[in-house]
Design an enzyme around this catalytic site. Structure first.
Site, PDB file in Angstrom:
ATOM      1  N   GLU A  83     -11.166  81.831  72.186  1.00 47.06           N
ATOM      2  CA  GLU A  83     -11.105  81.191  73.505  1.00 47.06           C
ATOM      3  C   GLU A  83     -11.342  82.303  74.505  1.00 47.06           C
ATOM      4  O   GLU A  83     -10.488  83.172  74.672  1.00 47.06           O
ATOM      5  CB  GLU A  83      -9.720  80.589  73.740  1.00 47.06           C
ATOM      6  CG  GLU A  83      -9.338  79.492  72.769  1.00 47.06           C
ATOM      7  CD  GLU A  83     -10.199  78.267  72.922  1.00 47.06           C
ATOM      8  OE1 GLU A  83     -10.736  78.042  74.010  1.00 47.06           O
ATOM      9  OE2 GLU A  83     -10.361  77.549  71.926  1.00 47.06           O
ATOM     10  N   CYS A 132      -7.950  80.354  82.607  1.00 50.60           N
ATOM     11  CA  CYS A 132      -9.260  80.331  81.948  1.00 50.60           C
ATOM     12  C   CYS A 132     -10.044  79.086  82.324  1.00 50.60           C
ATOM     13  O   CYS A 132     -11.265  79.079  82.294  1.00 50.60           O
ATOM     14  CB  CYS A 132      -9.073  80.390  80.440  1.00 50.60           C
ATOM     15  SG  CYS A 132      -7.957  79.112  79.850  1.00 50.60           S
TER      16      CYS A 132
HETATM   17  P1  NAP Z   1      -8.210  90.963  76.925  1.00 50.63           P
HETATM   18  O1  NAP Z   1      -8.163  92.266  77.615  1.00 50.63           O
HETATM   19  O2  NAP Z   1      -9.426  90.625  76.149  1.00 50.63           O
HETATM   20  O3  NAP Z   1      -6.910  90.916  76.023  1.00 50.63           O
HETATM   21  C1  NAP Z   1      -6.588  89.765  75.301  1.00 50.63           C
HETATM   22  C2  NAP Z   1      -5.678  90.115  74.157  1.00 50.63           C
HETATM   23  O4  NAP Z   1      -6.396  90.902  73.214  1.00 50.63           O
HETATM   24  C3  NAP Z   1      -4.451  90.921  74.555  1.00 50.63           C
HETATM   25  O5  NAP Z   1      -3.348  90.476  73.814  1.00 50.63           O
HETATM   26  C4  NAP Z   1      -4.839  92.330  74.137  1.00 50.63           C
HETATM   27  O6  NAP Z   1      -3.731  93.130  73.835  1.00 50.63           O
HETATM   28  C5  NAP Z   1      -5.611  92.025  72.876  1.00 50.63           C
HETATM   29  N1  NAP Z   1      -6.488  93.097  72.423  1.00 50.63           N
HETATM   30  C6  NAP Z   1      -7.271  93.907  73.164  1.00 50.63           C
HETATM   31  N2  NAP Z   1      -7.954  94.751  72.360  1.00 50.63           N
HETATM   32  C7  NAP Z   1      -7.571  94.460  71.087  1.00 50.63           C
HETATM   33  C8  NAP Z   1      -7.905  94.995  69.811  1.00 50.63           C
HETATM   34  N3  NAP Z   1      -8.788  95.982  69.676  1.00 50.63           N
HETATM   35  N4  NAP Z   1      -7.317  94.461  68.710  1.00 50.63           N
HETATM   36  C9  NAP Z   1      -6.434  93.455  68.822  1.00 50.63           C
HETATM   37  N5  NAP Z   1      -6.069  92.923  70.008  1.00 50.63           N
HETATM   38  C10 NAP Z   1      -6.642  93.407  71.128  1.00 50.63           C
HETATM   39  O7  NAP Z   1      -8.017  89.749  77.942  1.00 50.63           O
HETATM   40  P2  NAP Z   1      -6.915  89.596  79.072  1.00 50.63           P
HETATM   41  O8  NAP Z   1      -7.271  90.539  80.165  1.00 50.63           O
HETATM   42  O9  NAP Z   1      -5.541  89.620  78.512  1.00 50.63           O
HETATM   43  O10 NAP Z   1      -7.162  88.088  79.521  1.00 50.63           O
HETATM   44  C11 NAP Z   1      -8.074  87.708  80.520  1.00 50.63           C
HETATM   45  C12 NAP Z   1      -9.275  87.021  79.934  1.00 50.63           C
HETATM   46  O11 NAP Z   1      -8.874  86.012  79.024  1.00 50.63           O
HETATM   47  C13 NAP Z   1     -10.091  86.318  80.982  1.00 50.63           C
HETATM   48  O12 NAP Z   1     -11.416  86.689  80.813  1.00 50.63           O
HETATM   49  C14 NAP Z   1      -9.883  84.844  80.697  1.00 50.63           C
HETATM   50  O13 NAP Z   1     -10.975  84.029  81.025  1.00 50.63           O
HETATM   51  C15 NAP Z   1      -9.615  84.828  79.253  1.00 50.63           C
HETATM   52  N6  NAP Z   1      -8.795  83.671  78.899  1.00 50.63           N
HETATM   53  C16 NAP Z   1      -9.346  82.667  78.180  1.00 50.63           C
HETATM   54  C17 NAP Z   1      -8.590  81.560  77.833  1.00 50.63           C
HETATM   55  C18 NAP Z   1      -9.157  80.423  77.036  1.00 50.63           C
HETATM   56  O14 NAP Z   1      -8.379  79.588  76.575  1.00 50.63           O
HETATM   57  N7  NAP Z   1     -10.435  80.352  76.848  1.00 50.63           N
HETATM   58  C19 NAP Z   1      -7.256  81.485  78.217  1.00 50.63           C
HETATM   59  C20 NAP Z   1      -6.724  82.535  78.957  1.00 50.63           C
HETATM   60  C21 NAP Z   1      -7.507  83.629  79.288  1.00 50.63           C
HETATM   61  P3  NAP Z   1      -3.169  94.256  74.846  1.00 50.63           P
HETATM   62  O15 NAP Z   1      -2.721  93.551  76.062  1.00 50.63           O
HETATM   63  O16 NAP Z   1      -2.050  94.838  74.052  1.00 50.63           O
HETATM   64  O17 NAP Z   1      -4.305  95.183  75.082  1.00 50.63           O
END
Ligand code: NAP
Length: 519
Positions: free
Chosen positions: A256, A295
């Site tokens: 997602e 999102c």
């Molecule tokens: P993110 O930076 O991609 O992080 C998402 C998750 O991935 C966090 O728990 C992060 O952990 C983890 N992560 C990062 N690198 C990783 C790795 N190498 N291995 C395992 N896990 C890893 O996104 P975000 O900034 O939290 O969220 C914002 C984005 O999410 C926006 O672009 C939004 O559109 C999207 N979003 C989409 C939905 C949907 O349902 N489609 C819902 C909500 C948000 P850490 O925090 O520990 O780095």
């Protein structure tokens, strides 16, 4: 300072090394610290696989549903505490906190009810048996069996409650144990919710694990029956999808990701129309609820060119009433974004969009929050941009500003152009369309729907009933094609597909009936 601990192998574990400090995003005051260094993720996965999985698979849907109901009740009993914590740790107003926390308990409750209706079965019978030979004896029956692995859930920072428990509800009902990992920045609320569930002693051993921070080498230990359900940015998703373990062992992954969701105003709707009011309400709500960190929030607003001025006036009036500041105050209607890096990204993103669209409300300049010391807090002004000519835009269809920001884009009023513009986002979680002309809507829907996971049609007779399109419902699919990640979550019983294997079992009709318990 509070130390968040991970919960693995049915024990709380503090981690080692230098912790990361988590802050209140409105005041920048340190609130908690966490580290996941030194945790043995291989052992945690093995424990969930070997202890939690068999326990859940031995239970019926009704019994698993009862676990979810108990979780929902335990969390709801501490609702006020959770709402207060959410406001303190996540920059969420009380309304935003309810959206997240009640979304979690509501989804658990909805899946609990589904478990009750599915009853005593432990797996799903998928359709009727097919006759495979000339006689009636030799048949094939599809069944959906829980995967004998672990579901690793990785969530984004914006929904530490709902995002965590919508995934947990579906996995547990399907019969699969979970290790869940919130985004580190907003892990405090999730940590408290897991604590409540552990203290209530609801779940069998090994069913739920929790990682209070970075994932470390967790994903390197996944096996062929394990799953990753990921929510976050497209960038991280691409990294996880291309991991060697995922590719070599066919680890199932659901994504997602970001989405440039659209709202489309049809040409038959004008000021004064109830559909117009629903449209204005929906866009302003999506821009400001959770400070636009949703999102499913509307990012692109397509409007017939001759209506642009009316639309901008209506939005501007509503946005003028938004009070930005400390979300713990009742006179504040929009809090800060969640982190300093989120603030930087929002400002850079608005500057990028401003190269092709005019800022008419707000902008990237620093904002002082009501009730907060000057210069403190990650505040962004609600920001509206206007691009009068859709053909002169590109970044607005490509760059997601994950904050209180939307762009009004002019189009020629035809359904074909509106659908083509929606498609320029290359895959949305949801789009909404506001109009009542059936022929126009039909042309639009058939051209645009496949670019979305969900389309909300707001026409005259339902204008006073539709939820804002950003609201995800447990019985409706959540996900979207292309840049939205190509995944699917929720959707009632459909949500369990990800956690099960469909197997065609072929043999003697009578024998299979007895083994599978089919009528
Ligand atoms: P993110 O930076 O991609 O992080 C998402 C998750 O991935 C966090 O728990 C992060 O952990 C983890 N992560 C990062 N690198 C990783 C790795 N190498 N291995 C395992 N896990 C890893 O996104 P975000 O900034 O939290 O969220 C914002 C984005 O999410 C926006 O672009 C939004 O559109 C999207 N979003 C989409 C939905 C949907 O349902 N489609 C819902 C909500 C948000 P850490 O925090 O520990 O780095």
């Amino acid at each position: 300072m509070v130390r968040l601990q991970s919960y693995l192998q049915d024990q709380w574990m503090p981690g080692e090394g230098t912790p990361r400090v988590l802050v209140n995003p409105a005041t920048e005051e340190p609130l908690a610290e966490t580290t996941t260094e030194g945790l043995d993720f291989a052992a945690a996965l093995a424990h969930a696989r070997d202890v939690g999985g068999p326990a859940l698979r031995a239970m019926s849907f009704a019994e698993r549903g009862a676990l979810l109901k108990a979780m929902s009740r335990a969390l709801h009993a501490d609702r006020e505490g959770l709402l207060a914590l959410s406001s303190q740790c996540n920059g969420a107003t009380r309304g935003d906190s309810k959206f997240d926390v009640d979304g979690a308990t509501g989804t658990l409750s909805s899946y609990a009810y589904l478990g009750k209706t599915l009853g005593e079965g432990r797996y799903q019978i998928d359709g009727e048996a097919d006759k495979l030979s000339k006689g009636a004896r030799y048949v094939g029956q599809h069944v959906r069996l829980p995967r004998p692995g672990v579901a690793v859930h990785i969530n984004a920072f914006n929904f530490p409650a709902w995002g965590t428990f919508e995934k947990i509800a579906t996995a547990i009902l399907a019969g699969v144990p979970v290790i869940t990992k919130p985004a580190t920045a907003t892990a405090t609320l999730t940590h408290r919710m897991i604590q409540i569930i552990v203290e209530a002693g609801i779940l069998p051993a090994g069913v739920l694990g929790f990682v209070a921070g970075p994932a470390g080498d967790l994903l390197d230990h996944l096996g062929p029956q394990d799953m990753i359900a990921f929510t976050g940015s497209a960038w991280t998703a691409a990294k996880l999808r291309s991991g060697a373990g995922v590719l070599q062992r066919s680890v199932r992954i659901n994504v997602e990701a970001d989405s440039l969701n659209a709202a489309v105003l049809a040409p038959d709707v004008g000021p004064g129309d109830p559909v117009w009011h629903a449209f204005v309400r929906a866009v302003v709500k999506d821009m400001t609820q959770k400070t636009g960190q949703k999102c499913t929030a509307i990012r692109r607003v397509f409007v017939p060119t001759d209506r642009i001025d009316d639309v901008v006036e209506a939005f501007s009036e509503e946005l003028a009433g938004i009070v930005v500041g400390d979300p713990q105050r009742s006179d504040v209607s929009m809090g800060p974004v969640a982190t300093a890096s989120q603030l930087r990204d929002c400002r850079e993103g608005i500057n990028l969009l401003a190269k092709e669209a005019e800022i008419v409300v707000g902008g990237p300049a620093p904002v002082s929050g009501v009730g907060v010391a000057d210069g403190k807090g990650y505040f962004v002004a609600p920001t509206l941009l206007v691009a009068r000519d859709a053909d002169a835009t590109s970044e607005v269809h490509r760059h997601e500003v994950f904050g209180p920001c939307a762009t009004v884009i002019g189009y020629d009023g035809t359904a074909e152009t509106a659908a083509a513009q929606v498609a320029r986002g290359e895959g949305c979680l949801v789009s909404s369309v506001y109009g009542s002309d059936r022929d126009w809507l039909s042309s639009f829907l058939f051209a645009a729907a496949s670019w979305n996971g969900r389309v909300q049609v707001c026409s005259e007779k339902v204008a006073d009933q539709v939820f804002p399109p950003g609201m995800v419902l447990p019985n409706q699919v959540h996900g979207g094609p292309g840049r939205a990640g190509g995944g699917e979550e929720l959707g009632g019983v459909r949500g369990m597909d990800f956690y099960t294997n469909r197997v065609a079992i072929q043999g003697d009709r009578g024998l299979l009936k007895k083994i599978l318990g089919t009528p």
